[in-house]
Enzyme design. Sequence first.
Site, PDB file in Angstrom:
ATOM      1  N   LYS A 177    -116.606  33.210  21.087  1.00 51.50           N
ATOM      2  CA  LYS A 177    -117.636  33.642  20.131  1.00 51.50           C
ATOM      3  C   LYS A 177    -118.400  32.438  19.572  1.00 51.50           C
ATOM      4  O   LYS A 177    -117.808  31.401  19.264  1.00 51.50           O
ATOM      5  CB  LYS A 177    -116.973  34.430  19.001  1.00 51.50           C
ATOM      6  CG  LYS A 177    -117.933  34.986  17.960  1.00 51.50           C
ATOM      7  CD  LYS A 177    -117.170  35.774  16.903  1.00 51.50           C
ATOM      8  CE  LYS A 177    -118.083  36.357  15.849  1.00 51.50           C
ATOM      9  NZ  LYS A 177    -117.334  37.161  14.852  1.00 51.50           N
ATOM     10  N   SER A 231    -118.803  41.694  14.210  1.00 45.92           N
ATOM     11  CA  SER A 231    -119.746  40.677  14.613  1.00 45.92           C
ATOM     12  C   SER A 231    -119.378  39.986  15.930  1.00 45.92           C
ATOM     13  O   SER A 231    -120.166  39.218  16.471  1.00 45.92           O
ATOM     14  CB  SER A 231    -119.829  39.606  13.512  1.00 45.92           C
ATOM     15  OG  SER A 231    -118.560  38.958  13.323  1.00 45.92           O
ATOM     16  N   SER A 264    -114.417  42.561  12.452  1.00 46.48           N
ATOM     17  CA  SER A 264    -115.362  42.077  13.455  1.00 46.48           C
ATOM     18  C   SER A 264    -114.828  41.895  14.868  1.00 46.48           C
ATOM     19  O   SER A 264    -115.604  41.698  15.800  1.00 46.48           O
ATOM     20  CB  SER A 264    -115.988  40.761  12.989  1.00 46.48           C
ATOM     21  OG  SER A 264    -116.884  40.989  11.935  1.00 46.48           O
TER      22      SER A 264
END
Length: 434
Positions: A78, A153, A177
């Site tokens: 990420k 996210s 997330s």
Amino acid sequence: MGGFFTGRTLADIGRDLRTGRESARSLAARALESVDPDLNAFVTLDPEGAEAAAAAADEELASGADRGPLHGVPVAVKDIIDVAGLPTGMGSAHFDGHLAEDDAVCVTRLRNAGAVIVGKTGTQEFAFGGTGDVSVNGPVRNPHDRERMSGGSSSGSAVAVAAGMVPLALGTDTGGSVRIPSSFCGVAGFKPAHGAIPAGGVFPLSRSLDHVGVLAATAADCRIAYHALAGPAEPPHEDGGADGGAPDGRVAWIEPPAADPEVERVVRALFPDAATERIDFTGLRQVFLAIQFSEAHDVHAERVAEAPGLYQPVTLARLEKAAQMPGWRLVRALRERDRYAREIAGLLDRYDLLAMPTMPITAPRIGATEVELGPLTALLVSLTFPWNVLGLPALSVPAGTAAGLPVGAQLITRPGAEDLLFRAAERLAGSAQR
């Protein structure tokens, strides 16, 4: 929708590597070839770095040096997690052109386990939101329906796994997330106990709530990755539940405050004998908001004051709201968190696992801000945030579909009982497929 790694577990990949059917170099090449630009899962690819790491992994295996089940496995990271020499953009214009100098601790552990990092995945701007469509890089698209949200996210990490681009990805989870996009995209996502995977080198949103997590096709693969990243495993709790708390052991169904009836039906069917319990979602949400908003404003106060125009409007609006959180609310929240921790610990003394939907809805359309159950900002974290407030291990696994879209089941346990959690999830996987 399927890329090369669709349907291939880490055990399958490891077997192919060790029998010579595949090499780490061929797997890295296949990962890069599987990238679908239209899904927008990746913001940075690193073919040169991946080739070098894969070549080293092949040489080690050939010499008899085996680092374990992640050796030679392509992994995505990420884009709020530092990978030395690659951009860490946070999905924000604020960090355009920023290159990481060092690896985050979790990335160092990936490399020590022999994993091959192929690139960085898209994130909601500064990881502050659950939709996956608020970023300077544009929306990350759900591979099950490209007009729908991936969830956020850790949006790109979930999509990269769901579309078979990589078998494993790193994400972060502050209010859901890792689990939100896992549920929306039909993969497994694990948020361990707070601090179990170190957050050094990860850009913070709310330090008290931030967790580094893993996303993979199955709970079993999340378990493998978790043990590689968290270090030596704590002895699992064996104190109750048939077969260590599998679905016919001590499971409590946590009544969701609001959910699509079909989503709830799909998940509840996996726990037909679970006793129903209720928790104070409203009170816990006040604790969550006070901590998250206070800590997020601490991280961003100077940027908001000096360059507000570089934020996406949605992110800026949330940070401006965070600035209005009074200090007494944080003081009270910290006190209340201790009380809730004692209450949930008591619940977990009576049950091996807590079960509930991961998300109260299936993936909405990109750009949506409200659905029938209410505004998305609150709804998307409505069933996931308590376990960040309390720092408990929480796992989302595919539970089936509603109206053709993935639905996730969420399992929660006490720290130290992670293996019990994974065993129960593996049992559930068979039930969900029937």
